[in-house]
Design an enzyme around this catalytic site. Structure first.
Site, PDB file in Angstrom:
ATOM      1  N   HIS A 334     -22.232  -4.560   0.913  1.00  0.00           N
ATOM      2  CA  HIS A 334     -20.788  -4.321   0.830  1.00  0.00           C
ATOM      3  C   HIS A 334     -20.397  -2.883   1.131  1.00  0.00           C
ATOM      4  O   HIS A 334     -19.263  -2.498   0.839  1.00  0.00           O
ATOM      5  CB  HIS A 334     -20.271  -4.691  -0.565  1.00  0.00           C
ATOM      6  N   LYS A 510      -4.946  -1.209  -4.234  1.00  0.00           N
ATOM      7  CA  LYS A 510      -6.395  -1.350  -4.127  1.00  0.00           C
ATOM      8  C   LYS A 510      -7.035  -0.335  -5.068  1.00  0.00           C
ATOM      9  O   LYS A 510      -6.340   0.479  -5.669  1.00  0.00           O
ATOM     10  CB  LYS A 510      -6.869  -1.123  -2.695  1.00  0.00           C
ATOM     11  N   ARG A 511      -8.338  -0.394  -5.192  1.00  0.00           N
ATOM     12  CA  ARG A 511      -9.054   0.584  -6.006  1.00  0.00           C
ATOM     13  C   ARG A 511      -8.781   1.999  -5.500  1.00  0.00           C
ATOM     14  O   ARG A 511      -8.629   2.227  -4.305  1.00  0.00           O
ATOM     15  CB  ARG A 511     -10.553   0.256  -5.941  1.00  0.00           C
ATOM     16  N   LYS A 516     -10.284   5.392   0.645  1.00  0.00           N
ATOM     17  CA  LYS A 516      -9.147   4.490   0.847  1.00  0.00           C
ATOM     18  C   LYS A 516      -7.861   5.262   1.164  1.00  0.00           C
ATOM     19  O   LYS A 516      -6.845   4.683   1.523  1.00  0.00           O
ATOM     20  CB  LYS A 516      -8.971   3.585  -0.371  1.00  0.00           C
ATOM     21  N   THR A 618     -10.306  -7.417   1.253  1.00  0.00           N
ATOM     22  CA  THR A 618      -9.730  -8.765   1.111  1.00  0.00           C
ATOM     23  C   THR A 618      -8.244  -8.671   0.782  1.00  0.00           C
ATOM     24  O   THR A 618      -7.499  -9.611   1.041  1.00  0.00           O
ATOM     25  CB  THR A 618     -10.454  -9.591   0.029  1.00  0.00           C
ATOM     26  N   LYS A 622      -4.979 -11.098   1.941  1.00  0.00           N
ATOM     27  CA  LYS A 622      -3.965 -11.679   1.044  1.00  0.00           C
ATOM     28  C   LYS A 622      -2.564 -11.276   1.492  1.00  0.00           C
ATOM     29  O   LYS A 622      -1.631 -12.097   1.496  1.00  0.00           O
ATOM     30  CB  LYS A 622      -4.218 -11.211  -0.394  1.00  0.00           C
TER      31      LYS A 622
END
Length: 777
Positions: A334, A510-511, A516, A618, A622
């Site tokens: 991952h 998101k985290r 990110k 993911t 969504k």
């Protein structure tokens, strides 16, 4: 299938009467949830038992994961049973609003995408009749609850998710196993959670292990009034599954993490061997013919030496045990980032599980003998990804670009030796929870247009494409506004902030991690704010920039980003000049249930990590499925999203993997800072007092411009991608003003989302990796 809603209601009323001494109308949300959960468990019990029996003799797969972000189960279970609306009506007829269960806590047994993916996979396997079961840990406290203090800093509180009971699991004490460490032994007690398939009688199983002491109370110590020592064994055992991902910055913290991983591995394999021997007898040489085990990243990688240990304990030799293990295991990677590839100090590992350390060394010796140049143990450090690659049948990445990077870069030496083992399995999301349940309005609109139940065949969404016109866009926009109104009410209630549903909703949820790039988003918002104040940004559609994220408790830089965003939000939201123009909201305690409200309301989905860092994502899927356009880089699954939906219907910016590789060594972020006055003005708010400034924000500023002793300046290329990002962001904002044209872009994303169903992903795993078929009922 045909579950009887009236029976479930009667069981619920009976449970409330004898367990809580209240009627249906008198029950609070927690009592109602517990009783309804028990009623549902009774309703599915026969199907659950038949499902287990049906797959007993056949080849099956097991998914071992340290995380399962299953969220709130009550609505999802009723939805998959096909009775949610019927139950809602039955309760309403008795004066009870089922919406009261929205107060119920999420089961937050995961940190983010890894755990949510695991939950999606189990849902898809159950719904497609694929014989897959899950193993995990039943953490006493899940991912922390997040709040913000007056300074905007993240505060963590324990997530006591089961304090009012857990009606969705059965304690199976008769299947308890012992797990032995160097210094003590614990009991791993299983709790079984049913995974209810959609449109099928199949019910899968998620088995979660909870650690308990063999002797809960040292009565002699207690009688001697040494109360601390009397409970030592109980606390040592329960600490192992007390908290999801305990802080591992110290030696003892690392030991605890190893114990967690070993309990997950050992208990699960002991359980598999017990079932195997019960069905197939004592000959373990055929174990891999019937069982395939998928390792969800390296957290369960100790399963590899543990299976070898258990098989040798049963009388097999090392080489025979190794061969069985290599046929049994498969490994999903991952991450492409070297620092995230799990490694353990060998002596640390030996201090906790000495036999496992010895077996890993034997595996390493075998590898070095057979394939000089490859290794698992180097400089007294165990590389768990290398172990997972060597003793697995297949290794897969989770998006096309990610899998290619694994072959070309991260594991290139391994790929040269074992090319046949490497595959790609692009992630997916379950359309039941992430469209049917969270967005019934859009689901109904689609059903009206294309007919049938597309939630079990998401490829049917492609039928929408020739229907996309002004009329459908108008209907879609009406649904989107309805979802925004619902979210506005929720945010007003939870955050005390009033939002306008006519604003553009630009969302990054998101985290919180540096790669990110929430900070890139924040800096651009500050830039936009200054330009709006001075009147130099015409044609800007009023926008709310919505953030949701948790930072790991020990991740100081990520927490500084949260604090900075909250401070700029306060500055902007308190500026009367921004009324009707701009809002910034960082929601507290972003979790699965909050996501179910935010994602259907989003217009723009920010997926802005630098190319080559996000394995897949993911959340991007969504948001796409619910009709948001992607503002993103060519990273992770964004590449495939854009290919499916068209670049003209999304907003792609920034450098590619190849261009980043070419500039990496010569990159000078300070030159960009010096040459771009708007960016410089925004960045200076980290240090100049425009928003309250602290040492952590100053550290962010200097990390971008000057680097640190462990990372070069602007390690994730925020400044390099800044202008391209801002241009794409403002272009999307301008396009939104053309509501029908923008609605069509959103609809093309919905219509192109079929590939990103986890049903497709799980069928590919079953066909290409696990070699299993759907079970016939």
């Amino acid at each position: 299938m045909n579950y009887d809603s009236l029976n479930i209601l009667q069981w619920t009323e009976a449970r409330l009467k004898y367990a809580h001494d209240v009627t249906l109308q008198e029950a609070d949300a927690n009592a109602l949830h517990e009783a309804l959960g028990q009623g549902v468990m009774m309703a599915v019990s026969d199907n659950w038992k038949r499902s287990k029996q049906a797959r007993m003799q056949s080849r099956k797969a097991y998914y071992i994961s340290a995380e399962y972000l299953i969220g709130r189960l009550v609505y999802a279970n009723l939805y998959n049973m096909g009775i949610l609306e019927e139950i809602r009506q039955l309760f309403a007829q008795r004066g009870v609003d089922l919406a009261c269960l929205e107060e119920i806590e999420d089961a937050a047994l995961g940190n983010g995408g890894l755990g949510r993916l695991a939950a999606c996979f189990l849902d898809s396997a159950a719904s497609t009749d694929i014989p897959l079961s899950g193993y995990g840990l039943r953490y006493r406290f899940g991912l922390f609850k997040q709040s913000f203090d007056p300074e905007g800093s993240q505060k963590e509180n324990a997530d006591d998710w089961a304090k009012f009971g857990d009606p969705w699991s059965y304690r199976r004490y008769n299947h308890t196993v012992r797990v032995q460490f160097a210094d003590h032994t614990v009991l791993a007690v299983p709790y079984d959670v049913p995974v209810i398939g959609y449109g099928t009688a199949n019910v899968g199983t998620l088995r979660l292990w909870q650690c308990e002491a063999e002797q809960e109370l040292d009565f002699t110590a207690f009688n001697d009034q040494d109360y601390f020592r009397a409970l030592t064994q109980k606390n040592r055992a329960e600490d192992i599954t007390r908290v999801l991902y305990p802080n591992d910055s110290t030696w003892e913290g690392k030991r605890l993490r190893i114990k967690q991983q070993y309990v997950l591995s050992s208990a699960s394999l002991q359980d598999m061997l017990r079932v195997y021997k019960g069905v197939h007898g004592p000959d373990l040489s055929r174990f891999a013919d019937f069982y395939c085990v998928q390792l969800n990243d390296t957290h369960p990688a100790m399963s590899i030496p543990e299976l070898i240990r258990l098989l040798m304990q049963e009388g097999l030799d090392f080489e025979g045990s190794f061969a069985i293990a290599q046929r049994t295991f498969c490994y999903t990677n991952h991450t492409v980032m070297g620092e995230a590839l799990e490694k353990w100090d060998l002596e640390l590992l030996r201090s906790v599980v000495p036999e496992i350390a010895d077996i890993i060394c034997r595996i390493d010796e075998k590898l070095r003998r057979e394939h000089p140049g490859l290794w698992i143990v180097e400089n007294n450090t165990v590389h768990m990804a290398n172990l997972s690659i060597y003793v697995s049948s297949f290794i897969n990445g989770v998006a096309e670009i990610h899998s290619q990077i694994l072959k070309d870069d991260v594991f290139q030496n391994w790929y040269r030796v074992f090319p046949e083992r490497f595959q790609n399995k692009t992630n997916g999301v379950t359309p039941r929870r992430w469209l049917g349940l969270c967005n019934p309005e859009l689901t109904q609109l689609i059903k009206y247009r294309i007919g049938g139940d597309f939630l079990k065949d998401l490829d049917q969404l492609a039928k929408l494409k020739p229907m996309i016109d002004d009329d459908l866009a108008r209907q879609f926009n009406a649904v989107k506004r309805q979802k925004k109104e619902q979210l506005c009410r929720l945010i007003a209630q939870r955050e005390g902030i009033k939002l306008d549903p006519d604003f553009l909703f630009d969302v990054q949820v998101k985290r919180l991690h540096e790669y990110k790039r929430q900070l890139l988003n924040a800096l651009s918002v500050v830039d936009i704010y200054f330009r709006l104040k001075e009147g130099s940004l015409p044609d800007f559609h009023p926008t709310v920039y919505l953030f949701g994220a948790k930072a790991a408790p020990g991740y100081a830089r990520a927490k500084a980003v949260i604090r900075y965003i909250n401070r700029i939000a306060r500055m902007i939201n308190n500026d009367p000049q921004m009324d009707g123009k701009l809002k910034v909201v960082f929601v507290q305690n972003y979790n699965c249930s909050y996501a179910e409200a935010i994602i259907p309301a989003a217009d723009i989905s920010q997926q802005i990590s630098p190319a080559g860092t996000e394995a897949s994502g993911t959340g991007n899927m969504k948001l796409m499925l619910n009709g948001a356009v992607t503002l993103g880089t060519l990273d992770g699954a964004n590449v495939e999203i854009v290919r499916e939906a068209g670049q003209e219907n999304n907003y792609i910016f920034g450098n590619t993997v190849e261009s980043l590789r070419s500039v990496r060594d010569s990159y000078n972020p300070r030159a960009i800072y010096d040459s771009n006055p708007r960016l410089r003005r925004a960045m200076d708010t980290l240090v100049d007092g425009t928003v309250p400034t602290d040492d952590a924000q100053r550290e962010l500023y200097h990390a971008l411009l000057d680097g640190t002793h462990w990372h070069r300046a602007d390690h994730y290329f925020l400044l390099l991608d800044y202008e391209s990002y801002l241009e794409a962001k403002l272009r999307a904002n301008r396009d939104y003003a053309h509501r029908l044209a923008f609605g069509k872009k959103c609809l093309y994303n919905v219509a192109s989302a079929g590939k990103f169903s986890s049903d497709r992903t799980i069928r590919e795993y079953a066909r290409d990796i696990w070699k299993i078929r759907p079970t016939q009922y």
